[in-house]
Design a protein around this motif. Structure first.
Motif, short mmCIF file in Angstrom:
data_model
loop_
_atom_site.label_atom_id
_atom_site.label_comp_id
_atom_site.label_asym_id
_atom_site.label_seq_id
_atom_site.Cartn_x
_atom_site.Cartn_y
_atom_site.Cartn_z
N MET A 1 1.62 3.19 28.81
CA MET A 1 2.60 4.68 29.48
C MET A 1 2.73 4.68 30.59
O MET A 1 2.01 4.36 31.63
N ILE A 2 3.96 5.36 31.01
CA ILE A 2 4.37 5.49 32.24
C ILE A 2 3.88 7.21 32.58
O ILE A 2 4.33 7.79 31.83
N GLY A 3 3.78 7.39 33.82
CA GLY A 3 3.26 8.68 34.32
C GLY A 3 3.81 8.69 35.90
O GLY A 3 4.36 7.87 36.47
N VAL A 4 3.60 10.13 36.23
CA VAL A 4 4.18 10.44 37.72
C VAL A 4 2.80 11.20 38.14
O VAL A 4 2.59 12.35 37.62
N ALA A 24 -0.55 16.37 26.88
CA ALA A 24 -1.35 16.94 27.97
C ALA A 24 -1.34 15.95 29.06
O ALA A 24 -1.10 14.90 28.92
N LEU A 25 -1.42 16.56 30.25
CA LEU A 25 -1.78 16.12 31.47
C LEU A 25 -2.70 15.22 31.39
O LEU A 25 -4.00 15.31 30.63
N ALA A 26 -2.90 13.87 32.02
CA ALA A 26 -4.07 13.27 32.23
C ALA A 26 -4.70 13.14 33.55
O ALA A 26 -3.88 13.39 34.36
N TYR A 27 -6.03 13.10 33.37
CA TYR A 27 -6.73 13.26 34.71
C TYR A 27 -7.19 11.82 35.31
O TYR A 27 -7.84 11.06 34.33
N LEU A 28 -6.94 11.30 36.44
CA LEU A 28 -7.60 10.06 36.93
C LEU A 28 -8.81 10.39 37.90
O LEU A 28 -8.88 11.50 38.72
N GLN A 29 -9.95 9.92 37.52
CA GLN A 29 -11.17 10.17 38.33
C GLN A 29 -11.74 8.85 38.74
O GLN A 29 -12.20 8.12 37.95
N VAL A 51 -4.39 6.00 28.37
CA VAL A 51 -4.74 7.16 28.16
C VAL A 51 -5.98 7.33 27.07
O VAL A 51 -5.87 6.52 26.11
N ASP A 52 -7.13 7.71 27.40
CA ASP A 52 -8.27 8.00 26.49
C ASP A 52 -8.62 9.49 26.46
O ASP A 52 -8.89 9.90 27.45
N GLU A 53 -8.59 9.90 25.31
CA GLU A 53 -8.81 11.31 25.19
C GLU A 53 -10.19 11.43 24.50
O GLU A 53 -10.89 10.83 23.74
N ASP A 56 -10.93 16.65 24.03
CA ASP A 56 -9.38 17.38 24.40
C ASP A 56 -9.16 17.17 25.67
O ASP A 56 -8.20 18.07 26.04
N LEU A 57 -9.62 16.21 26.41
CA LEU A 57 -9.20 16.03 27.81
C LEU A 57 -8.77 14.58 27.84
O LEU A 57 -9.58 13.65 27.44
N ARG A 58 -7.56 14.28 28.46
CA ARG A 58 -6.94 13.14 28.58
C ARG A 58 -7.31 12.39 29.94
O ARG A 58 -6.86 12.94 30.91
N HIS A 59 -7.98 11.38 29.79
CA HIS A 59 -8.39 10.43 30.77
C HIS A 59 -7.74 9.39 31.07
O HIS A 59 -7.44 8.56 30.20
N ALA A 60 -7.29 9.07 32.38
CA ALA A 60 -6.29 7.97 32.76
C ALA A 60 -7.29 6.76 33.17
O ALA A 60 -8.19 6.90 33.80
N ARG A 61 -6.96 5.82 32.42
CA ARG A 61 -7.48 4.23 32.51
C ARG A 61 -6.52 3.46 33.02
O ARG A 61 -5.27 3.35 32.82
#
Length: 114
Positions: A1-4, A24-29, A51-53, A56-61
């Motif tokens: 997937m593409i994101g900004v 939903a927004l994805a979170y990178l940590q 994206v891995d959910e 209920d929170l989308r995590h960027a991988r």
């Protein structure tokens, strides 16, 4: 997937990503979720991600920068656009039926929180 990348903090190793699926927004940590750990994305960068959910929170991988698409001025452009599009005073009207005279328009006072 593409994101900004909407927001990024290299020192805290966190970022928020808008995704092309309009979900939903994805979170990178953490750098462990970057394909190339030395390339921390900045606000405005175009990235490819998985994206891995979880709960209920989308995590960027597997996040990687899309070459040649750095847009570090994007946050300022979005902020400037939102300031221009916010009306100084909200305008709402109530259309009410009357006794045979047709419709009459009455202004509605609205308290706006700014």
């Amino acid at each position: 997937m593409i994101g900004v990348i909407l927001w990024s903090s290299p020192t805290r190793e966190k970022a928020v990503i808008w995704c092309e699926d309009h979900g939903a927004l994805a979170y990178l940590q953490g750098k462990e979720n970057l394909v190339i750990p030395a390339e921390w994305p900045e606000a405005g960068d175009l990235v490819e991600l998985e994206v891995d959910e979880v709960a209920d929170l989308r995590h960027a991988r597997a996040v990687s920068l899309v070459a040649g698409n750095r847009r570090c001025e994007l946050p300022a452009l979005l902020r400037e656009m939102s300031e221009k599009t916010v009306p100084a005073r909200p305008v709402l009207r109530v259309i009410a039926g009357t006794d045979g005279e047709g419709l009459k328009e009455r202004p509605l006072k609205v308290a706006a929180a700014h």
